[in-house]
Design a protein around this motif. Structure first.
Motif, PDB file in Angstrom:
ATOM      1  N   UNK A  52      58.334  82.984  20.639  1.00 12.11           N
ATOM      2  CA  UNK A  52      58.018  83.305  18.934  1.00 12.11           C
ATOM      3  C   UNK A  52      59.607  83.521  19.035  1.00 12.11           C
ATOM      4  N   UNK A  53      59.960  84.199  20.459  1.00 13.40           N
ATOM      5  CA  UNK A  53      61.596  84.921  21.068  1.00 13.40           C
ATOM      6  C   UNK A  53      62.451  83.958  20.719  1.00 13.40           C
ATOM      7  N   UNK A  54      62.251  82.969  21.383  1.00 14.11           N
ATOM      8  CA  UNK A  54      62.850  81.449  21.705  1.00 14.11           C
ATOM      9  C   UNK A  54      63.296  81.162  20.445  1.00 14.11           C
ATOM     10  N   UNK A  55      62.485  81.080  19.450  1.00 21.20           N
ATOM     11  CA  UNK A  55      62.570  80.184  18.930  1.00 21.20           C
ATOM     12  C   UNK A  55      63.550  81.001  16.896  1.00 21.20           C
ATOM     13  N   UNK A  56      63.308  82.368  16.743  1.00 16.78           N
ATOM     14  CA  UNK A  56      64.454  82.964  16.463  1.00 16.78           C
ATOM     15  C   UNK A  56      65.555  82.943  16.733  1.00 16.78           C
ATOM     16  N   UNK A  57      65.606  83.835  18.652  1.00 16.72           N
ATOM     17  CA  UNK A  57      67.130  83.717  19.393  1.00 16.72           C
ATOM     18  C   UNK A  57      68.299  82.279  18.763  1.00 16.72           C
ATOM     19  N   UNK A  58      67.231  80.886  19.082  1.00 12.89           N
ATOM     20  CA  UNK A  58      67.865  79.811  19.127  1.00 12.89           C
ATOM     21  C   UNK A  58      68.390  79.675  16.732  1.00 12.89           C
ATOM     22  N   UNK A  59      67.743  79.878  16.323  1.00 14.11           N
ATOM     23  CA  UNK A  59      68.226  79.623  15.033  1.00 14.11           C
ATOM     24  C   UNK A  59      68.966  81.148  14.534  1.00 14.11           C
ATOM     25  N   UNK A  60      69.630  81.787  14.952  1.00  9.70           N
ATOM     26  CA  UNK A  60      70.098  82.980  15.331  1.00  9.70           C
ATOM     27  C   UNK A  60      71.319  82.939  15.694  1.00  9.70           C
ATOM     28  N   UNK A  61      71.040  82.278  16.683  1.00  7.59           N
ATOM     29  CA  UNK A  61      72.572  81.667  17.755  1.00  7.59           C
ATOM     30  C   UNK A  61      73.013  79.654  16.718  1.00  7.59           C
ATOM     31  N   UNK A  62      72.110  79.056  16.430  1.00  2.00           N
ATOM     32  CA  UNK A  62      72.940  78.190  15.578  1.00  2.00           C
ATOM     33  C   UNK A  62      73.719  78.601  14.409  1.00  2.00           C
ATOM     34  N   UNK A  63      73.281  79.543  13.817  1.00  5.69           N
ATOM     35  CA  UNK A  63      73.666  80.095  12.793  1.00  5.69           C
ATOM     36  C   UNK A  63      75.226  80.645  12.665  1.00  5.69           C
ATOM     37  N   UNK A  64      75.021  81.341  14.634  1.00  6.78           N
ATOM     38  CA  UNK A  64      76.481  82.099  14.648  1.00  6.78           C
ATOM     39  C   UNK A  64      77.444  80.565  15.323  1.00  6.78           C
ATOM     40  N   UNK A  65      76.992  79.214  15.940  1.00  9.38           N
ATOM     41  CA  UNK A  65      78.046  77.936  16.032  1.00  9.38           C
ATOM     42  C   UNK A  65      78.810  77.984  15.377  1.00  9.38           C
ATOM     43  N   UNK A  66      77.355  77.686  13.967  1.00 12.52           N
ATOM     44  CA  UNK A  66      78.260  77.767  12.382  1.00 12.52           C
ATOM     45  C   UNK A  66      79.032  77.642  11.927  1.00 12.52           C
ATOM     46  N   UNK A  67      78.667  79.784  12.078  1.00 11.99           N
ATOM     47  CA  UNK A  67      79.600  80.358  10.619  1.00 11.99           C
ATOM     48  C   UNK A  67      80.887  81.461  11.981  1.00 11.99           C
ATOM     49  N   UNK A  68      81.026  81.285  12.835  1.00 10.06           N
ATOM     50  CA  UNK A  68      81.194  81.755  14.071  1.00 10.06           C
ATOM     51  C   UNK A  68      81.670  81.030  14.988  1.00 10.06           C
ATOM     52  N   UNK A  69      82.337  79.837  15.515  1.00  5.11           N
ATOM     53  CA  UNK A  69      82.632  78.424  15.977  1.00  5.11           C
ATOM     54  C   UNK A  69      83.321  79.354  17.343  1.00  5.11           C
ATOM     55  N   UNK A  70      84.609  80.238  16.102  1.00  5.74           N
ATOM     56  CA  UNK A  70      85.005  80.542  17.648  1.00  5.74           C
ATOM     57  C   UNK A  70      84.790  81.570  18.817  1.00  5.74           C
TER      58      UNK A  70
END
Length: 320
Positions: A52-70
């Motif tokens: 569960x923790x891994x799934x949540x973190x993957x979603x958060x980090x994917x969103x970070x990659x999309x919105x804050x690539x820099x």
């Protein structure tokens, strides 16, 4: 000037949490070899929490990659944070070690994708070291994560899925990475205390021999306990060295970096259980190792929840 949004501040180091939890779940599952009634249920619960923790973190980090690539690129290029990014593919590989079945195409695809990402991060670390581009003050045990942990955990992931030859190859690559980094990291540690912000990463120093012993047991399931116990003997050295430096890191305020202790302790417990089980020795020794690892990781979880409750889980915002 605007403050950096919270999503941009989600660090890759958070993935050390599922890495440690999956390691602990694997150690508890090994306890089933002693017919401990709680071993199976505890392993299942801990692995579920890790997933569960891994799934949540993957979603958060994917969103970070999309919105804050820099922000992701800056993290990747940082000498220490870039190495810690290896916990992302490591967590995926450990999920495969725990859940994957031999011949399952989906898990194999995930494993290969994680290994590619691990390789990219490891190549950057090795290039920095080989070209002298890494400042001496930033040499920490965290550098073990991409080339060493990636090879050894990757070997376990492929070994559990029925690819012993490739697993042995990765095991050798992990050992080569350990040999490449060991002298540089130990020389730095013996020179004196690391900068305070980096001291929590010292837990990774425990990892190479413990994880290598555990990986050897997975890749070669016929190895007797008398052989695996050699690995525990090697692992005793870093344990003593880290404990001897308690004055350096023991009084540093708690941060996510202290999860660096979680997977090495879980691997050490799992390796001890394998040694005891295969050697036919009293199970109580495996139980002690498992209890110590569980207590340490539970304490890390409590301190992490307290950080979250205080609003200090993420790095402070930086004006941009």
């Amino acid at each position: 000037m605007t403050a950096q949004p919270w999503l941009a501040r989600v660090p890759a180091g958070l993935f050390a949490i599922p890495v440690g939890l999956f390691g602990l779940a694997g150690a508890w599952r090994r306890g089933q070899g002693f017919e401990w009634s709680l071993a199976g249920p505890v392993a299942t619960v801990v692995a579920a929490v890790a997933a569960v923790v891994l799934g949540v973190l993957l979603l958060l980090y994917a969103a970070k990659l999309l919105r804050h690539r820099a922000a992701v690129v800056a993290e990747f290029r940082h000498p220490v944070a870039g190495a810690v990014m290896a916990t992302i593919p490591l967590s995926l590989l450990l999920a495969a070690v725990y859940y994957a079945e031999s011949g399952h195409a989906g898990w194999l695809t995930l494993t290969l994708a994680a290994l590619v990402l691990q390789g990219v991060i490891a190549l950057r670390v090795v290039r920095q070291l080989a070209t002298g581009a890494l400042p001496g003050a930033l040499v920490t045990p965290a550098l073990y994560l991409p080339p060493v942990a990636g090879g050894l955990v990757g070997a376990m992931a492929l070994g559990t899925q029925g690819y012993p030859g490739w697993a042995a190859l990765l095991f050798g690559m992990g050992l080569a990475g350990w040999a490449l980094l060991e002298v540089r990291v130990l020389n730095r540690l013996f020179e004196g205390a690391m900068p305070e912000a980096l001291r929590p990463t010292i837990g990774v120093e425990l990892a190479p021999p413990a994880v290598a012993t555990l990986a050897a047991g997975v890749v070669w399931p016929g190895l007797p306990g008398e052989v695996l116990i050699v690995g525990l003997g090697v692992a005793a050295g870093p344990v003593v060295a880290v404990a001897a430096r308690y004055g350096w890191w023991g009084h540093v305020p708690f941060s996510l970096g202290f999860w660096s202790f979680s997977f090495p302790l879980a691997a050490l417990a799992g390796a001890t259980i394998e040694v005891v089980r295969r050697g036919g020795w009293p199970p109580v020794y495996g139980g002690i190792a498992l209890a110590l690892a569980t207590a340490a990781i539970a304490w890390l979880a409590v301190l992490t929840l307290r950080l979250a409750a205080q609003g200090r889980l993420l790095p402070p915002p930086v004006s941009a």
